[in-house]
Design a protein around this motif. Structure first.
Motif, mmCIF file in Angstrom:
data_model
loop_
_atom_site.group_PDB
_atom_site.id
_atom_site.type_symbol
_atom_site.label_atom_id
_atom_site.label_comp_id
_atom_site.label_asym_id
_atom_site.label_seq_id
_atom_site.Cartn_x
_atom_site.Cartn_y
_atom_site.Cartn_z
ATOM 1 N N THR A 242 0.798 -1.185 -0.017
ATOM 2 C CA THR A 242 -0.087 0.171 -0.093
ATOM 3 C C THR A 242 0.812 1.125 0.034
ATOM 4 O O THR A 242 0.436 2.281 -0.708
ATOM 5 C CB THR A 242 -0.869 0.067 1.246
ATOM 6 N N ARG A 243 2.027 1.414 0.798
ATOM 7 C CA ARG A 243 2.680 2.550 0.979
ATOM 8 C C ARG A 243 3.555 2.814 -0.341
ATOM 9 O O ARG A 243 3.966 3.920 -0.607
ATOM 10 C CB ARG A 243 3.821 2.397 2.165
ATOM 11 N N THR A 244 3.897 1.569 -1.214
ATOM 12 C CA THR A 244 4.389 1.765 -2.312
ATOM 13 C C THR A 244 3.782 1.603 -3.590
ATOM 14 O O THR A 244 4.346 1.525 -4.824
ATOM 15 C CB THR A 244 5.841 0.757 -2.515
ATOM 16 N N SER A 245 2.389 1.492 -3.324
ATOM 17 C CA SER A 245 1.498 1.211 -4.493
ATOM 18 C C SER A 245 1.352 2.421 -5.658
ATOM 19 O O SER A 245 1.195 2.122 -6.842
ATOM 20 C CB SER A 245 0.223 0.919 -4.192
ATOM 21 N N LEU A 246 2.020 3.676 -5.313
ATOM 22 C CA LEU A 246 2.116 4.597 -6.195
ATOM 23 C C LEU A 246 3.237 4.623 -7.131
ATOM 24 O O LEU A 246 3.427 5.739 -7.885
ATOM 25 C CB LEU A 246 1.675 5.893 -5.602
ATOM 26 N N VAL A 247 4.213 3.963 -7.111
ATOM 27 C CA VAL A 247 5.600 3.850 -7.498
ATOM 28 C C VAL A 247 5.488 3.941 -9.073
ATOM 29 O O VAL A 247 6.073 4.835 -9.624
ATOM 30 C CB VAL A 247 6.591 2.762 -6.962
ATOM 31 N N SER A 265 6.164 8.004 -2.836
ATOM 32 C CA SER A 265 4.979 7.270 -2.860
ATOM 33 C C SER A 265 4.672 7.156 -1.203
ATOM 34 O O SER A 265 3.722 7.193 -0.681
ATOM 35 C CB SER A 265 5.052 5.931 -3.245
ATOM 36 N N TRP A 266 5.659 6.931 -0.403
ATOM 37 C CA TRP A 266 5.379 6.818 0.988
ATOM 38 C C TRP A 266 5.056 7.941 1.578
ATOM 39 O O TRP A 266 4.239 8.210 2.247
ATOM 40 C CB TRP A 266 6.917 6.663 1.620
ATOM 41 N N SER A 267 5.455 9.174 1.031
ATOM 42 C CA SER A 267 5.144 10.525 1.426
ATOM 43 C C SER A 267 3.522 10.732 1.272
ATOM 44 O O SER A 267 2.903 11.305 1.948
ATOM 45 C CB SER A 267 5.854 11.647 1.054
ATOM 46 N N THR A 269 1.255 8.935 0.835
ATOM 47 C CA THR A 269 0.041 7.914 1.211
ATOM 48 C C THR A 269 -0.092 8.229 2.761
ATOM 49 O O THR A 269 -0.764 7.620 3.539
ATOM 50 C CB THR A 269 0.705 6.499 0.961
ATOM 51 N N ILE A 270 0.930 9.097 3.412
ATOM 52 C CA ILE A 270 0.632 9.364 4.702
ATOM 53 C C ILE A 270 -0.704 10.095 4.960
ATOM 54 O O ILE A 270 -1.118 10.991 4.235
ATOM 55 C CB ILE A 270 1.960 10.540 5.285
ATOM 56 N N GLY A 271 -1.408 9.491 5.964
ATOM 57 C CA GLY A 271 -2.663 9.970 6.333
ATOM 58 C C GLY A 271 -3.725 9.423 5.567
ATOM 59 O O GLY A 271 -4.762 9.549 5.879
ATOM 60 N N TYR A 272 -3.343 8.676 4.276
ATOM 61 C CA TYR A 272 -4.453 8.009 3.513
ATOM 62 C C TYR A 272 -4.214 6.453 3.199
ATOM 63 O O TYR A 272 -4.294 5.955 2.335
ATOM 64 C CB TYR A 272 -4.353 8.861 2.257
ATOM 65 N N PHE A 273 -3.634 5.924 4.422
ATOM 66 C CA PHE A 273 -3.042 4.347 4.167
ATOM 67 C C PHE A 273 -4.272 3.788 3.975
ATOM 68 O O PHE A 273 -4.500 2.907 3.051
ATOM 69 C CB PHE A 273 -2.290 3.971 5.486
ATOM 70 N N TRP A 274 -5.185 3.792 4.917
ATOM 71 C CA TRP A 274 -6.549 2.852 5.000
ATOM 72 C C TRP A 274 -7.471 3.194 3.737
ATOM 73 O O TRP A 274 -8.026 2.323 3.173
ATOM 74 C CB TRP A 274 -7.518 3.024 6.454
ATOM 75 N N ARG A 275 -7.627 4.437 3.257
ATOM 76 C CA ARG A 275 -8.253 4.839 2.254
ATOM 77 C C ARG A 275 -7.680 4.215 0.964
ATOM 78 O O ARG A 275 -8.448 3.548 0.008
ATOM 79 C CB ARG A 275 -8.271 6.211 2.175
ATOM 80 N N ILE A 350 -5.713 6.641 -7.774
ATOM 81 C CA ILE A 350 -5.566 7.217 -6.350
ATOM 82 C C ILE A 350 -4.324 7.961 -6.321
ATOM 83 O O ILE A 350 -4.434 8.989 -5.597
ATOM 84 C CB ILE A 350 -5.062 5.722 -5.551
ATOM 85 N N TYR A 351 -3.447 7.840 -7.257
ATOM 86 C CA TYR A 351 -2.258 8.804 -7.145
ATOM 87 C C TYR A 351 -2.681 10.184 -7.672
ATOM 88 O O TYR A 351 -2.189 11.184 -6.994
ATOM 89 C CB TYR A 351 -1.090 8.204 -8.284
ATOM 90 N N ILE A 352 -3.546 10.048 -8.670
ATOM 91 C CA ILE A 352 -4.244 11.608 -9.054
ATOM 92 C C ILE A 352 -4.966 12.080 -7.900
ATOM 93 O O ILE A 352 -4.799 13.521 -7.541
ATOM 94 C CB ILE A 352 -4.770 11.489 -10.348
#
Length: 407
Positions: A242-247, A265-267, A269-275, A350-352
């Protein structure tokens, strides 16, 4: 800037014109303000409050932070919007990988079995061991091809989602050519993920095997480690994924290296992990359920139909089995192509969405769309809106890459 999860209460993160007079056009449309439809944006609907206009939707999604429902529905709309480039790419990539895998492994297995049958009885054990090793090694080429094909497909779908958001519809050859420039970085990232998974599984399997070989009470410990180690590996894998899914999106759209993409990607997703995890999990579950609902009855139906046609088993049993296998394989291939497109599109969306929420990307996309539709002399040399601001500043004085679909 604090994280905001409710798009209805979302406020523009862009500072006022006085904070950045060079980078913010004074007439750029903002939420809560009505702009003249110079670039084709619709006027405020009748009955709307005076001076209010909804965020534009030039293509796949509205240019605002996305709600949970939109994130679930939009990946399926990617298939409908440009099926030749999306579904066609996935089907072609998976079909070629499957055919090559069947040919390579099938031919090697055929000749290996022939060698075993032709070997003398006293040499069959040694020949069987060598044949098994040959079959295993023959799978390296199809696996490598599958990794490359998967990486290429990820890049193609990421590009399609990014340009569809801006209202563009690119042809298959343009998507492939553009994604090919970042192919080997994507392949390397896929190999890194696969290696990390293999190391984790191999470590737990090795410990369990060693304890089982010791026997006695060690077997109980092996079972405990196997259960809890497997659960721990599952949780750790879901967290890292999840934390690296935007790579992949960062590698393709922002042209970052693997190390830079992982950190970013780590940065994001901070605060949006569960989403992030929830959207990906729900989409994957929907796709898998649909696949099972289609494939399982078809397989059962094919088997029953052959029993009715040949109730006495007069035909060679291999023929019906082969036909059923081929038909199920074709259906699975089509559904697998759909699943690959939907899941890759989910990650790109999700990235956008996260960049809209945390960096005001929606305003950059609005300015890009308005300038592209204005027909101004400089609209043909617009900087890529998905590049981070520092990268845009470095590239604003030069033309986009030759052959780029947004050149």
């Amino acid at each position: 800037m604090g994280d905001v999860t409710d798009p209805q209460n979302w406020q523009s993160p862009t500072p006022g014109p006085s904070a950045d007079p060079a980078g913010q056009r004074p007439d750029a449309p903002r939420y809560g303000e009505h702009a003249a439809p110079t670039g084709g944006f619709a006027a405020a609907p009748s009955g709307a409050p005076n001076g209010w206009a909804p965020p534009p939707k030039p293509g796949l999604i509205p240019l605002r932070p996305l709600g949970f429902g939109t994130l679930l529905a939009a990946p399926f709309q990617v298939l409908k919007r440009n099926p030749k480039a999306t579904f066609g790419s996935a089907l072609l990539v998976q079909a070629v990988s499957l055919i090559i895998s069947l040919l390579v492994i099938g031919l090697v297995t055929y000749f290996a079995v022939g060698r075993i049958e032709a070997a003398p009885i006293d040499e069959q054990d040694a020949v069987s061991a060598g044949a098994a090793l040959t079959i295993v090694l023959s799978a390296i080429l199809p696996i490598a091809l599958s990794v490359i094909a998967s990486a290429l497909l990820q890049g193609v779908i990421v590009l399609e989602v990014a340009r569809a958001t801006l209202g563009e519809k690119l042809r298959l050859n343009v998507l492939w050519r553009t994604a090919g420039r970042r192919l080997w970085t994507l392949v390397l990232w896929t190999l890194v993920l696969s290696a990390a998974l293999l190391v984790g599984v191999g470590l737990i399997a090795g410990i369990v095997t060693l304890l089982v070989l010791l026997g006695g009470t060690w077997i109980v410990l092996a079972v405990v480690i196997g259960i809890f180690g497997g659960l721990g590996l599952l949780v750790c894998g879901a967290w890292l994924f999840t934390r690296t899914s935007l790579v992949p999106s960062l590698i393709v759209l922002e042209r970052l290296t693997i190390r830079q993409a992982v950190r970013r990607s780590w940065s994001l997703t901070i605060g949006y992990f569960w989403r992030t995890l929830g959207v990906q999990f729900l989409v994957a579950t929907i796709v898998n359920v649909i696949t099972q609902v289609v494939v399982t009855p078809l397989s059962f139906l094919f088997s029953i139909s052959f029993s009715l046609v040949d109730p006495n088993g007069a035909l060679d049993s291999f023929i019906p089995s082969a036909i059923v296998y081929v038909l199920v394989l074709l259906v699975s291939l089509v559904l697998g192509a759909i699943a690959a497109v939907v899941q890759s599109a989910t990650t790109a969306l999700i990235y956008i969405d996260l960049r809209m929420r945390k960096e005001g990307l929606d305003l950059e996309l609005q300015r890009f769309v308005e300038a592209a539709h204005s027909g101004s002399p400089g609209s043909q040399a617009l900087p890529d809106p998905y590049l981070p601001v520092p990268a845009q500043n470095r590239r604003s004085s030069v033309q986009p890459d030759v052959g780029s679909p947004w050149a």
